[in-house]
Design an enzyme around this catalytic site. Structure first.
Site, short mmCIF file in Angstrom:
data_model
loop_
_atom_site.label_atom_id
_atom_site.label_comp_id
_atom_site.label_asym_id
_atom_site.label_seq_id
_atom_site.Cartn_x
_atom_site.Cartn_y
_atom_site.Cartn_z
CD1 TRP B 317 -3.03 1.39 0.83
CD2 TRP B 317 -1.49 2.44 2.04
NE1 TRP B 317 -3.52 2.63 1.13
CE2 TRP B 317 -2.59 3.30 1.87
CE3 TRP B 317 -0.38 2.89 2.76
CZ2 TRP B 317 -2.63 4.57 2.42
CZ3 TRP B 317 -0.42 4.17 3.30
CH2 TRP B 317 -1.53 5.00 3.14
CG HIS B 318 3.29 2.31 3.30
ND1 HIS B 318 2.63 1.30 3.95
CD2 HIS B 318 3.22 3.39 4.11
CE1 HIS B 318 2.19 1.75 5.11
NE2 HIS B 318 2.52 3.02 5.23
N GLY B 319 3.75 1.72 -1.37
CA GLY B 319 4.44 2.05 -2.62
C GLY B 319 4.64 0.83 -3.48
CG PHE B 467 2.85 6.67 0.95
CD1 PHE B 467 3.73 5.90 0.20
CD2 PHE B 467 3.32 7.34 2.04
CE1 PHE B 467 5.06 5.81 0.55
CE2 PHE B 467 4.65 7.24 2.41
CZ PHE B 467 5.52 6.49 1.66
#
Lengths: 369, 467
Positions: B317-319, B467
């Protein structure tokens, strides 16, 4: 609690809405005297600039540049960085013993190579095979005297000078002036040295070039405070400098010519420009500031020897002190005139040629052409 | 638009407040929606359509699910379609390059990697829309019939681009009616200003210190540690500062949002850390992925699988990069270890447990902040003296001394100590009076200081933007 909350809301409303109205109503300024740069103006507003977001991207720059009391806020930030957070510098500037200096670190050998390469080009193109005598000297910046106080980052000056010497030693005789300089020889708020404090430097240089200087000078003082370039960059309210310049009869009789126009035609100039002294950067009073080519003709000279100085702005205040020993002094700033164009203005034959540059310029020499 | 800009503070915010507070109660959500769309369009004019489309899909899905509630298969089909569309958009904009790149590497194909700009806040608003549709499907909330209200919820500018990830169920009643009081506004202002100070005065300074490592050519053991510590603190102050600003602003507009950070660095285990760090994301994955997968009420093996899936997704989700996936799985390892055997040892020694958490977290953020695992490995190796590096250089000593106070303040600020101290002072009558005055002065000084830093136009990136 109720009162505290009411006061909080009122103060913040006044602050935010007040500043907001001020932002909207304030007349935009074109130029920042304190930072010596053009300020951003309101970005072009059109359907296209909104669609490609260029209006929005430019707006924050505009908001920063045109913010009310911008210099006061910049000073507030400097004070917070240096005195509250105890940072050793703010945007590389620091305040020590009443002097403002800029961290110059690390030594950039590529830049020294570039500068030395330009000097060698000049030597190979114009000086080699002539009867000229070529000299080189390096002017240390203020950090040399200030950085030790809190163990700040600074150049290793002996190593730096050796780097310059080793790259130019085969065609230029090095003249060391570092032992003559002390902190008080520099302005507190500016990068430069003080003309009235460097007569010994001029004597050392002249002597090394086989010239004796006999002139004595009258010290003149500008009747307004001098706020140097660092003063405005740091934006802290410290004591300004006094700007002094030295005169004597010889200097008054000299004819100064500048080639600072787009056609390279000579125009009469002043040794000390009072117009510049009243302007944005008072140090520019020395030989008209950043002119690419300046000549000083000395009718009182006892010999017909000539001196050519390749220099930066430190040279502007030094050159008048060397005039006494020469019939003509030519100053060349290769940041503003290409080295390849110099030959069109100067006939190199038997002159003394001095390359004298500050460590600040040698370590950031890309502008040398 | 970012909160920590002059454009936001002195142009957008006053205009948004005027528009909102002069609007009658019935139109307050409309005013908020208009302000939010302008806020979003300021930074992403071309992606405003994408966000509006996503909102409309969520809106229509909610209504359809409710309409076909009795026809479970149809409702389920709508849920699946809505989820696929939301995740499809997120996948295309955020992950397509990553998938194509890895497919090429795996198969030897030479598929063109199309560079797609990541719409700001897409990870946040997609998760909000997903949670709304799922909650309607689960019958936890009623579908929102007013598209303006749903639009105002998803696009609400205080939390639009960097969270916290607000659940519809948490604000549904507030969307209908909410109160605006002086106390709430003052409280909101205080929280906002604290967040602004965290971001502009602390996080940005720590970012400059991180730059010494990332932009420098020479490294030392001390620099590696300095980077790991300052980067971890920078992320915390940057992200929690932004969350504070979001919570504070929302309060001014009458909303109560959930707390997103609760002193995570004081945790005694990684499990506790994730209960205190980015709380809204952790609970989102718990409620919409972990529990639906069976949570811990399954066999040990499936439980382990669930943990791995959740943490891999959390990282992802963060990258769209392997370091984020490894970062998530790295936590999965520690969380599993704590669950099955390490937990009992951690309870025995406070000193050990805190040291363990801090070192684990510092290493995790080095992985998080690196563009590749080899870069992360270099820093982590350097921290433990594995690369024959000098202990410290003159240059690194200079920066350590220059930023020492900022680092100390950041470390103290990341603990409950300031809060405990102020509460202690407040226990006496005179102390309470002093605190009341101090709080007002503090709010004004921090606002002016933050303004001064923004006017000077120095370093001001916002990390969670990507993000």
């Amino acid at each position: 609690m109720k009162v505290k909350n009411m006061i909080t809301v009122i103060i913040m409303a006044v602050l935010v809405f007040g500043m907001s109205f001020w932002c909207w109503l304030k007349k935009p300024e074109d130029f920042s005297d304190s930072e010596r740069r053009v300020l951003k103006t309101f970005p072009e507003l059109s359907a296209e600039t909104i669609a490609d977001a260029s209006f929005m991207n430019s707006f924050e720059d505009y908001a920063m540049d045109q913010f009310p009391m911008r210099d006061v806020f910049r000073g507030f930030k400097s004070a917070a960085e240096l005195f509250v957070f105890q940072k050793l510098d703010n945007n590389d500037l620091y305040l020590q013993d009443g002097y403002i200096a800029k961290v110059e670190y690390p030594q950039n050998d590529k830049m020294i190579d570039h500068a030395a390469g330009r000097f060698r080009y000049i030597y190979d193109t114009y000086l080699s095979g002539t009867d000229t005598n070529v000299y080189m000297s390096v002017i240390p910046d203020k950090n040399r005297f200030l950085s030790d106080k809190r163990n700040r980052l600074s150049l290793d000056y002996p190593e730096f000078i050796e780097s310059v010497r080793s790259r130019t030693g085969d065609f230029a005789k090095y003249i060391d002036i570092t032992d003559l300089l002390t902190l008080s020889d520099y302005y507190r708020t500016d990068t430069h040295w003080r003309q009235e404090k460097i007569t010994d430097v001029a004597e050392r240089l002249a002597s090394a070039m086989g010239i004796s200087l006999s002139g004595s000078y009258t010290k003149n003082t500008l009747d307004k405070p001098f706020y140097g370039v660092y003063y405005n960059q740091l934006a802290l309210p410290i004591k300004p400098d006094e700007l002094c310049w030295l005169t004597n009869e010889t200097l008054e009789n000299c004819k100064v010519t500048s080639y600072n126009n787009k056609y390279g035609q000579p125009v009469e100039a002043q040794m000390y420009s009072m117009e510049k002294a009243e302007g944005r950067d008072a140090y520019e009073m020395f030989l008209n500031g950043s002119d690419p080519l300046v000549t000083i003709e000395n009718p009182d000279a006892s010999s017909d020897r000539e001196l050519i100085i390749f220099r930066d702005s430190f040279g502007s205040s030094l050159a008048p002190l060397l005039v006494d020993g020469y019939s003509k002094v030519t100053l060349v700033d290769i940041r503003y005139i290409s080295s390849s164009a110099v030959g069109a203005y100067i006939d190199f034959k038997d002159q003394d040629v001095l390359f004298i540059y500050s460590t600040l310029i040698l370590n950031n020499s890309l502008a040398m052409k | 638009m970012v909160f920590s800009t002059l454009t936001f503070l002195y142009y957008f915010l006053p205009a948004a407040l005027i528009l909102y507070f002069i609007s009658p109660s019935k139109l307050k959500n409309t005013a908020l929606l208009i302000a939010s769309l302008v806020f979003y369009a300021w930074g992403e004019p071309k992606y405003i359509i994408l966000m509006i489309t996503s909102i409309l899909i969520g809106y229509a899905s909610g209504l359809l699910i409710e309409r076909f509630r009795e026809k479970k298969k149809t409702a389920r089909a709508v849920l699946i379609a809505s989820t696929a569309l939301s995740l499809g958009a997120l996948g295309y904009f955020k992950y397509s390059g990553f998938f194509v790149e890895n497919l090429n590497a795996l198969t030897g194909l030479d598929l063109a990697i199309k560079k797609v700009a990541l719409p700001v806040g897409i990870s946040f608003y997609t998760f909000q829309i997903l949670s709304y549709v799922v909650d309607v499907y689960r019958n936890d909330v009623k579908a929102q019939r007013n598209p303006i209200d749903l639009g105002a919820y998803v696009s609400m500018f205080p939390q639009l681009i960097a969270g916290p990830i607000v659940r519809y169920s948490d604000v549904a009643s507030q969307l209908r009616s909410r109160t605006h009081t002086l106390d709430k506004t003052a409280d909101g202002i205080r929280i906002f200003v604290i967040g602004l100070g965290k971001k502009v005065l602390i996080a940005n300074a720590l970012g400059e210190l991180c730059g010494v490592y990332t932009n420098g050519s020479e490294i030392s053991v001390a620099l590696c540690w300095m980077y790991a510590i300052s980067y971890s603190l920078q992320i915390y102050f940057d992200f929690s500062g932004y969350s504070d600003m979001a919570v504070g602003l929302a309060k001014v507009f009458g909303f109560e949002l959930c707390e997103n950070f609760r002193y995570p660095f004081t945790s005694a285990s990684i499990t506790e850390f994730w209960r205190r760090w980015h709380i809204s994301l952790g609970t989102w994955f718990r409620d919409y992925v972990y529990i639906p997968l069976g949570g811990n009420r399954v066999s040990k093996l499936r439980h382990l699988r669930n943990i791995l899936i959740v943490w891999m997704l959390t990282g992802f989700w963060h990258g769209a990069a392997w370091n984020f996936i490894i970062w998530g799985l790295y936590f999965a390892v520690f969380l599993t270890a704590e669950k099955f055997f390490l937990g009992k040892y951690l309870k025995k020694s406070k000193l050990f447990s805190h040291a363990y958490v801090l070192v684990t977290i510092l290493i995790s953020f080095v992985i998080f902040g690196s563009d590749s695992m080899s870069t992360a490995g270099k820093c982590i190796g350097g921290m433990f003296g594995l690369r024959g590096l000098p202990l410290i250089t003159d240059e690194h000593s200079y920066y350590l001394r220059s930023f020492a106070l900022v680092l100390i303040l950041a470390v103290i600020g990341a603990t409950q100590l300031p809060k405990m101290l102020t509460e202690k002072v407040r226990t006496t009558k005179s102390g309470a009076a002093v605190m009341s005055v101090s709080e007002i002065v503090f709010v004004v000084v921090i606002t002016l200081a933050a303004t001064a830093y923004l006017v000077d136009g120095s370093f001001n990136p916002f990390m969670y933007f990507r993000f």
